[in-house]
Design an enzyme around this catalytic site. Structure first.
Site, short mmCIF file in Angstrom:
data_model
loop_
_atom_site.label_atom_id
_atom_site.label_comp_id
_atom_site.label_asym_id
_atom_site.label_seq_id
_atom_site.Cartn_x
_atom_site.Cartn_y
_atom_site.Cartn_z
CG MET A 127 4.66 -5.27 -34.31
SD MET A 127 5.42 -3.85 -35.10
CE MET A 127 6.47 -3.26 -33.78
CG ASN A 128 9.03 -7.82 -29.52
OD1 ASN A 128 8.48 -8.82 -29.96
ND2 ASN A 128 10.26 -7.86 -29.03
CG ASP A 129 12.78 -5.59 -29.35
OD1 ASP A 129 11.74 -5.47 -28.73
OD2 ASP A 129 13.77 -6.17 -28.89
CD GLN A 145 12.99 -9.83 -31.95
OE1 GLN A 145 12.91 -10.56 -30.99
NE2 GLN A 145 13.75 -10.12 -33.00
CD1 TRP A 188 14.18 -13.75 -29.58
CD2 TRP A 188 15.42 -13.58 -27.72
NE1 TRP A 188 13.55 -14.47 -28.60
CE2 TRP A 188 14.29 -14.39 -27.45
CE3 TRP A 188 16.33 -13.33 -26.71
CZ2 TRP A 188 14.06 -14.95 -26.18
CZ3 TRP A 188 16.10 -13.89 -25.45
CH2 TRP A 188 14.98 -14.68 -25.20
CB THR A 189 16.77 -7.46 -30.60
OG1 THR A 189 15.36 -7.23 -30.67
CG2 THR A 189 17.47 -6.14 -30.84
NE ARG A 252 17.36 -9.63 -23.40
CZ ARG A 252 17.34 -9.99 -22.11
NH1 ARG A 252 18.07 -11.01 -21.68
NH2 ARG A 252 16.59 -9.32 -21.25
N1 DQQ Z 1 13.18 -8.19 -27.14
C1 DQQ Z 1 13.93 -7.67 -26.03
C2 DQQ Z 1 15.34 -7.96 -26.43
C3 DQQ Z 1 15.23 -9.32 -27.02
C4 DQQ Z 1 13.94 -9.25 -27.79
C5 DQQ Z 1 13.65 -6.19 -25.83
C6 DQQ Z 1 13.14 -10.53 -27.77
O1 DQQ Z 1 16.23 -7.93 -25.34
O2 DQQ Z 1 16.30 -9.59 -27.88
O3 DQQ Z 1 12.28 -5.89 -26.00
O4 DQQ Z 1 11.92 -10.39 -28.46
#
Ligand code: DQQ
Length: 670
Positions: A127-129, A145, A188-189, A252
């Protein structure tokens, strides 16, 4: 997920919305009614027993299913292979070790210890954002994410979880899949906006079939569902493509929208032009058609691509303001996540809603060149206004700083920092203060207090606190002022946490602080400490740092020393709060003026083999420390099936009561 009609703002129901060389000289320790009669029409005892049995079995199944959802990687299951990301470079693992770095023989016991107890994580895969955090119909929603196929960044979708308190979580199915040409390379985010009458709209970036970054709109399929399980994407998507002069991969992460004085919705998208990071500004009336505003909200040359921009009001008088608020006592925070150094920077300034411009209070500490939310591992953060408790909450992604091979073996990668309240520091007016939301205080138990512990120069004092993997620690330090006043003024090289040998060095006024996750012979330990530097003019500056350099004997993990200066005002004691949650050590100095988050991967200082110490490595000053240390609960990682226990028992009692009443009535009648 389906692509459906466009947003009707007025009528949402019609719209589908941180050995030897450790440098310390250790010192000493301081009833249900019985049935008397049965007849043919009444349910017989065996039938009632059968129904109760079935209810009991459902209860057990509910508990098991609930627990299954949050289990970490099954030790015996085959490990998923690395799946080549569809597109490398956006949020792919940024901590990379040299190819020839020796890899440590991580055991399943060590890896499973790393899983957090009270930090949010999905339990499996990458996982991320944080995305679209929002409070809706009694539930806090966290989207994030999520790479559902492996513990590496890749085909990203929106994971989803809900909570009543942002501590206990219920994991829900994926909210948004990659199912359209305009997001097939990744959902995405994005952010959520609450429109009048509690209507919800989400804006997110899609990476198209040709890897172009576009903006899309989605709505809850059923706005009356408080859990917001199903989402629909608008048939008009993509609603925005990169404008002229903007790279197709530099567009983005739309923000939450807010209302302009003209009654239009306004939002920001991060980008860059050459090496200048910029915040593009758009107005819209219907979330479908957008007008790009001339110029941009703000730009800072040399900062590179701005990701996950966030923009919100703060005031000395309020703990939180809704996104559209402006006025004479209101300041605005502009935050951007710098793709170039992977850190989150903010600045405080003034927003002019008429011309759509934001100006920093101090251009020397503009976005990307000044203040950071956190001087450790903390990226892609996003705030939301919690209208329920009238506060602004900050969520952020804490990445892994071990090898990708280890991530894959462990079966999961990354997690969220604890949600923090974020507010303008009323004492300084020039920085933010962040603090774990008050709901986490409820996890505290077994308080141990250590009053006025004298730390002579070169001392190391163990604190008997019991288990040490899940702790909430509050410590105040008082210095012998006379000693510090006698000291000669500082030399030429200014101090910084990263460049001065960490907690093991011995200087006049520091370092002093705490060691957490420390094994007996101190081959592994993570110091969180203050260091006071005396400048050329005799002025004191205080630094707050977390030193990961001796946190693990393994060589395939990050050994950085993180931290920065922290403002200490006249009359204030030095204070720090440290949250230890297995492999995460989150530090807050001076009430949250400076924060440092670290990831540590001890191999021996785990389970019952770790201790907490107070230390003072200063050569010229005695420090007096007073500490409160709590155990922190919630070892069942995030929500478990136990939440169903209460409702199930109530159902059981109600069922028996109805049957008992019915039987009595029949008996009385006959
Ligand atoms: N993660 C980036 C964002 C993008 C997303 C920042 C993609 O810019 O939208 O960590 O996983």
């Amino acid at each position: 997920m389906s692509s459906e009609t466009t947003l009707d703002v007025e009528n949402p129901t019609n719209t589908p919305l941180l050995g030897s060389d450790h440098g310390y000289a250790p010192l000493l320790d301081a009833s249900l009614p019985s049935q008397t009669q049965e007849n043919d029409q009444q349910p017989s005892k065996p039938i009632l027993l059968l129904i109760s049995g079935l209810l009991a079995i459902s209860l057990v199944v509910a508990l098991i299913v609930g627990n299954l959802q949050i289990q970490t990687h099954d030790k015996d299951a085959p490990m998923p292979e690395r799946r080549d990301p569809i597109e490398q470079g956006v949020s792919d693992k940024s901590f990379r070790l040299p190819v020839d770095a020796p890899s440590f023989p991580w055991t399943n016991d060590m890896l499973s210890w790393q899983g957090p107890a009270f930090h949010f994580y999905p339990g499996k895969n990458w996982m991320n954002d944080p995305n679209g955090p929002v409070y809706y119909k009694g539930w806090y929603h966290l989207f994030y994410q999520y790479s559902p196929e492996a513990a590496v960044w890749g085909p990203i979708v929106w994971g989803h979880a809900v909570s009543k308190d942002m501590v206990h979580w219920r994991h829900l199915p994926i909210a948004m899949e990659r199912d359209q040409w305009y997001d097939v390379n990744g959902v995405w985010t994005g952010s959520a906006t609450i429109l009048p009458n509690n209507k919800l709209v989400v804006l997110y970036t899609g990476s198209t079939n040709e890897s172009v970054q576009v903006q899309n709109v989605a709505y809850p399929a059923n706005p009356s569902d408080p859990l917001l399980v199903s989402w629909v994407k608008d048939s008009a998507n993509p609603v925005l493509s990169p404008p002229h002069g903007i790279g197709y991969k530099d567009f983005r992460d739309p923000t939450t929208a807010w209302l302009t004085p003209q009654g239009k919705w306004r939002m920001v998208i991060g980008s860059k032009v050459n090496k200048t990071g910029i915040a593009l500004l758009y107005d819209t009336e219907d979330f479908i058609n957008y007008e790009l505003q001339i110029g941009w909200l703000h730009d800072v040359s040399g900062t590179g691509m701005w990701e996950c921009v966030d923009f919100y009001p703060v005031s000395k008088n309020e703990s939180g303001l809704d996104t559209g608020v402006y006025g004479p006592d209101v300041k605005h925070v502009l935050k951007a996540s710098m793709d170039d150094d992977r850190c989150d920077y903010y600045a405080i300034g003034t927003y002019n809603p008429v011309i759509g411009k934001w100006i920093p209070d101090d251009p020397k500490i503009d976005v990307g060149i000044g203040l950071r939310y956190d001087y450790g591992i903390y990226y892609a953060s996003k705030t939301f206004y919690d209208q329920h408790k009238k506060r602004r909450i900050l969520w952020s992604w804490i990445k892994e700083t071990d090898s990708e091979k280890t991530d894959i073996k462990r079966g999961w990668a990354s997690l969220m920092a604890v949600p923090r309240t974020v507010a303008l520091d009323p004492a300084t007016g020039s920085n933010l203060i962040q603090w774990p939301i008050e709901e986490f205080d409820k996890l505290r138990s077994n308080l141990k207090e250590f009053n006025e512990v004298r730390l002579e120069p070169g001392s190391l004092i163990p604190l008997n606190v019991g288990p040490t993997s899940q702790l909430d620690i509050l410590v105040e330090f008082e210095l012998d002022k006379k000693a510090s006043n006698k000291l000669s003024v500082g030399g030429g090289v200014p101090y910084n946490c990263a460049g001065h040998g960490g907690a093991g060095v011995r200087d006049a006024l520091g370092p002093f602080g705490l060691l957490v996750l420390a094994n007996k012979n101190l081959t592994e330990h993570t110091p969180a400490y203050f260091y006071i530097a005396k400048g050329k003019k005799g002025e004191l500056s205080t630094f707050f740092c977390i030193d990961q350099s001796r946190s693990s004997i393994a060589e395939d993990v990050d050994k950085s020393i993180y931290g920065s200066t922290v403002p200490v005002l006249k009359g204030e004691k030095l204070s720090m709060r440290i949250l230890v949650d297995h492999s995460i050590v989150e530090g807050y100095a001076q009430g949250g003026r400076t924060c440092v988050t670290s990831r540590v991967y001890p191999t021996e200082a785990i389970n019952g083999d770790a201790q907490v110490f107070l230390f003072n490595n200063a050569t010229n000053v005695t420090v007096v420390a007073t500490a409160k240390i709590w155990q922190m609960g919630l070892s069942s990682r995030n929500e478990s099936g136990w939440v169903w226990l209460g409702p199930s028992l109530i159902l059981l009692v109600v069922f028996w009561f109805v049957v008992w009443t019915w039987q009595n009535q029949r008996r009385n009648r006959s």
